[in-house]
Design a protein around this motif. Structure first.
Motif, PDB file in Angstrom:
ATOM      1  N   LEU A 125       2.059  -9.929   5.414  1.00  8.19           N
ATOM      2  CA  LEU A 125       1.792  -8.529   5.732  1.00  8.19           C
ATOM      3  C   LEU A 125       0.300  -8.258   5.853  1.00  8.19           C
ATOM      4  O   LEU A 125      -0.127  -7.495   6.728  1.00  8.19           O
ATOM      5  CB  LEU A 125       2.406  -7.618   4.660  1.00  8.19           C
ATOM      6  CG  LEU A 125       3.930  -7.553   4.640  1.00  8.19           C
ATOM      7  CD1 LEU A 125       4.410  -6.876   3.360  1.00  8.19           C
ATOM      8  CD2 LEU A 125       4.483  -6.864   5.866  1.00  8.19           C
ATOM      9  N   GLY A 126      -0.484  -8.900   4.996  1.00 12.71           N
ATOM     10  CA  GLY A 126      -1.925  -8.695   5.018  1.00 12.71           C
ATOM     11  C   GLY A 126      -2.610  -9.189   6.283  1.00 12.71           C
ATOM     12  O   GLY A 126      -3.767  -8.857   6.533  1.00 12.71           O
ATOM     13  N   ARG A 148      -4.382  -1.555   5.705  1.00 15.49           N
ATOM     14  CA  ARG A 148      -4.226  -0.827   4.445  1.00 15.49           C
ATOM     15  C   ARG A 148      -5.218  -1.333   3.401  1.00 15.49           C
ATOM     16  O   ARG A 148      -5.637  -2.482   3.431  1.00 15.49           O
ATOM     17  CB  ARG A 148      -2.810  -0.995   3.889  1.00 15.49           C
ATOM     18  CG  ARG A 148      -1.712  -0.562   4.819  1.00 15.49           C
ATOM     19  CD  ARG A 148      -1.715   0.950   4.967  1.00 15.49           C
ATOM     20  NE  ARG A 148      -0.545   1.400   5.707  1.00 15.49           N
ATOM     21  CZ  ARG A 148      -0.575   1.822   6.965  1.00 15.49           C
ATOM     22  NH1 ARG A 148      -1.692   1.821   7.631  1.00 15.49           N
ATOM     23  NH2 ARG A 148       0.523   2.247   7.554  1.00 15.49           N
ATOM     24  N   HIS A 149      -5.535  -0.462   2.479  1.00 16.41           N
ATOM     25  CA  HIS A 149      -6.369  -0.853   1.339  1.00 16.41           C
ATOM     26  C   HIS A 149      -5.608  -1.921   0.561  1.00 16.41           C
ATOM     27  O   HIS A 149      -4.387  -1.833   0.408  1.00 16.41           O
ATOM     28  CB  HIS A 149      -6.615   0.372   0.462  1.00 16.41           C
ATOM     29  CG  HIS A 149      -7.587   0.109  -0.630  1.00 16.41           C
ATOM     30  ND1 HIS A 149      -7.236  -0.503  -1.814  1.00 16.41           N
ATOM     31  CD2 HIS A 149      -8.909   0.377  -0.717  1.00 16.41           C
ATOM     32  CE1 HIS A 149      -8.277  -0.612  -2.582  1.00 16.41           C
ATOM     33  NE2 HIS A 149      -9.327  -0.074  -1.941  1.00 16.41           N
ATOM     34  N   PRO A 150      -6.283  -2.959   0.081  1.00 16.29           N
ATOM     35  CA  PRO A 150      -5.590  -4.042  -0.625  1.00 16.29           C
ATOM     36  C   PRO A 150      -4.701  -3.558  -1.774  1.00 16.29           C
ATOM     37  O   PRO A 150      -3.615  -4.088  -1.991  1.00 16.29           O
ATOM     38  CB  PRO A 150      -6.732  -4.925  -1.135  1.00 16.29           C
ATOM     39  CG  PRO A 150      -7.855  -4.669  -0.204  1.00 16.29           C
ATOM     40  CD  PRO A 150      -7.718  -3.233   0.218  1.00 16.29           C
ATOM     41  N   ARG A 151      -5.144  -2.542  -2.511  1.00 18.72           N
ATOM     42  CA  ARG A 151      -4.320  -2.043  -3.623  1.00 18.72           C
ATOM     43  C   ARG A 151      -3.059  -1.361  -3.097  1.00 18.72           C
ATOM     44  O   ARG A 151      -1.994  -1.463  -3.699  1.00 18.72           O
ATOM     45  CB  ARG A 151      -5.144  -1.087  -4.496  1.00 18.72           C
ATOM     46  CG  ARG A 151      -4.385  -0.571  -5.679  1.00 18.72           C
ATOM     47  CD  ARG A 151      -4.010  -1.702  -6.657  1.00 18.72           C
ATOM     48  NE  ARG A 151      -3.171  -1.160  -7.702  1.00 18.72           N
ATOM     49  CZ  ARG A 151      -2.034  -1.700  -8.136  1.00 18.72           C
ATOM     50  NH1 ARG A 151      -1.604  -2.847  -7.646  1.00 18.72           N
ATOM     51  NH2 ARG A 151      -1.331  -1.134  -9.065  1.00 18.72           N
ATOM     52  N   ALA A 152      -3.161  -0.657  -1.971  1.00 22.66           N
ATOM     53  CA  ALA A 152      -1.988  -0.016  -1.372  1.00 22.66           C
ATOM     54  C   ALA A 152      -0.974  -1.077  -0.941  1.00 22.66           C
ATOM     55  O   ALA A 152       0.236  -0.897  -1.108  1.00 22.66           O
ATOM     56  CB  ALA A 152      -2.398   0.847  -0.188  1.00 22.66           C
ATOM     57  N   LEU A 153      -1.464  -2.189  -0.410  1.00 21.10           N
ATOM     58  CA  LEU A 153      -0.565  -3.279  -0.028  1.00 21.10           C
ATOM     59  C   LEU A 153       0.089  -3.893  -1.267  1.00 21.10           C
ATOM     60  O   LEU A 153       1.288  -4.182  -1.261  1.00 21.10           O
ATOM     61  CB  LEU A 153      -1.313  -4.352   0.768  1.00 21.10           C
ATOM     62  CG  LEU A 153      -0.481  -5.527   1.266  1.00 21.10           C
ATOM     63  CD1 LEU A 153       0.674  -5.058   2.137  1.00 21.10           C
ATOM     64  CD2 LEU A 153      -1.354  -6.515   2.019  1.00 21.10           C
ATOM     65  N   ASP A 154      -0.694  -4.054  -2.341  1.00 23.81           N
ATOM     66  CA  ASP A 154      -0.126  -4.553  -3.603  1.00 23.81           C
ATOM     67  C   ASP A 154       1.037  -3.680  -4.061  1.00 23.81           C
ATOM     68  O   ASP A 154       2.096  -4.178  -4.430  1.00 23.81           O
ATOM     69  CB  ASP A 154      -1.177  -4.553  -4.717  1.00 23.81           C
ATOM     70  CG  ASP A 154      -2.269  -5.588  -4.541  1.00 23.81           C
ATOM     71  OD1 ASP A 154      -2.098  -6.509  -3.705  1.00 23.81           O
ATOM     72  OD2 ASP A 154      -3.292  -5.468  -5.236  1.00 23.81           O
ATOM     73  N   ILE A 155       0.826  -2.367  -4.031  1.00 24.09           N
ATOM     74  CA  ILE A 155       1.862  -1.436  -4.485  1.00 24.09           C
ATOM     75  C   ILE A 155       3.066  -1.486  -3.565  1.00 24.09           C
ATOM     76  O   ILE A 155       4.211  -1.467  -4.028  1.00 24.09           O
ATOM     77  CB  ILE A 155       1.293  -0.013  -4.592  1.00 24.09           C
ATOM     78  CG1 ILE A 155       0.246   0.026  -5.714  1.00 24.09           C
ATOM     79  CG2 ILE A 155       2.400   1.005  -4.837  1.00 24.09           C
ATOM     80  CD1 ILE A 155      -0.584   1.291  -5.739  1.00 24.09           C
ATOM     81  N   PHE A 156       2.839  -1.578  -2.255  1.00 28.55           N
ATOM     82  CA  PHE A 156       3.955  -1.655  -1.318  1.00 28.55           C
ATOM     83  C   PHE A 156       4.805  -2.889  -1.579  1.00 28.55           C
ATOM     84  O   PHE A 156       6.036  -2.812  -1.621  1.00 28.55           O
ATOM     85  CB  PHE A 156       3.449  -1.667   0.128  1.00 28.55           C
ATOM     86  CG  PHE A 156       4.545  -1.862   1.126  1.00 28.55           C
ATOM     87  CD1 PHE A 156       5.434  -0.840   1.418  1.00 28.55           C
ATOM     88  CD2 PHE A 156       4.715  -3.078   1.759  1.00 28.55           C
ATOM     89  CE1 PHE A 156       6.468  -1.023   2.318  1.00 28.55           C
ATOM     90  CE2 PHE A 156       5.744  -3.275   2.662  1.00 28.55           C
ATOM     91  CZ  PHE A 156       6.617  -2.236   2.946  1.00 28.55           C
ATOM     92  N   VAL A 157       4.163  -4.023  -1.770  1.00 24.50           N
ATOM     93  CA  VAL A 157       4.897  -5.265  -2.015  1.00 24.50           C
ATOM     94  C   VAL A 157       5.646  -5.179  -3.339  1.00 24.50           C
ATOM     95  O   VAL A 157       6.803  -5.596  -3.446  1.00 24.50           O
ATOM     96  CB  VAL A 157       3.958  -6.489  -1.970  1.00 24.50           C
ATOM     97  CG1 VAL A 157       4.654  -7.743  -2.468  1.00 24.50           C
ATOM     98  CG2 VAL A 157       3.443  -6.700  -0.549  1.00 24.50           C
ATOM     99  N   GLU A 158       5.017  -4.605  -4.344  1.00 19.80           N
ATOM    100  CA  GLU A 158       5.642  -4.497  -5.665  1.00 19.80           C
ATOM    101  C   GLU A 158       6.805  -3.501  -5.683  1.00 19.80           C
ATOM    102  O   GLU A 158       7.873  -3.792  -6.218  1.00 19.80           O
ATOM    103  CB  GLU A 158       4.591  -4.060  -6.682  1.00 19.80           C
ATOM    104  CG  GLU A 158       5.126  -3.883  -8.082  1.00 19.80           C
ATOM    105  CD  GLU A 158       4.086  -3.343  -9.045  1.00 19.80           C
ATOM    106  OE1 GLU A 158       4.497  -2.840 -10.097  1.00 19.80           O
ATOM    107  OE2 GLU A 158       2.873  -3.414  -8.756  1.00 19.80           O
ATOM    108  N   LYS A 159       6.608  -2.336  -5.078  1.00 21.41           N
ATOM    109  CA  LYS A 159       7.590  -1.253  -5.181  1.00 21.41           C
ATOM    110  C   LYS A 159       8.451  -1.061  -3.932  1.00 21.41           C
ATOM    111  O   LYS A 159       9.557  -0.547  -4.016  1.00 21.41           O
ATOM    112  CB  LYS A 159       6.888   0.082  -5.473  1.00 21.41           C
ATOM    113  CG  LYS A 159       6.010   0.065  -6.684  1.00 21.41           C
ATOM    114  CD  LYS A 159       6.817  -0.004  -7.952  1.00 21.41           C
ATOM    115  CE  LYS A 159       5.894   0.127  -9.156  1.00 21.41           C
ATOM    116  NZ  LYS A 159       6.609   0.079 -10.403  1.00 21.41           N
TER     117      LYS A 159
END
Length: 57
Positions: A21-22, A30-41
């Protein structure tokens, strides 16, 4: 329409999903943290019982 047909939506792990996705729009913007949250949630584990024909690649 062709892009929709070839859209990837199954990955072997959350790490590989995040890596893929990145590198692809619109997620790569997307901001890296936003991508982290998307992948997690936002992603869920595939139920092999419901999708026995799906191949993880």
């Amino acid at each position: 329409m062709e892009a929709t047909k070839s859209r990837k939506d199954i990955w072997p792990s959350r790490d590989s999903a995040q890596e893929w996705l990145g590198k692809h729009p619109p997620w790569k913007r997307r901001h890296p943290r936003a991508l982290d949250i998307f992948v997690e949630k936002g992603l869920r584990q595939l139920s092999i019982a419901k999708y026995p024909h799906s191949k993880i690649a």
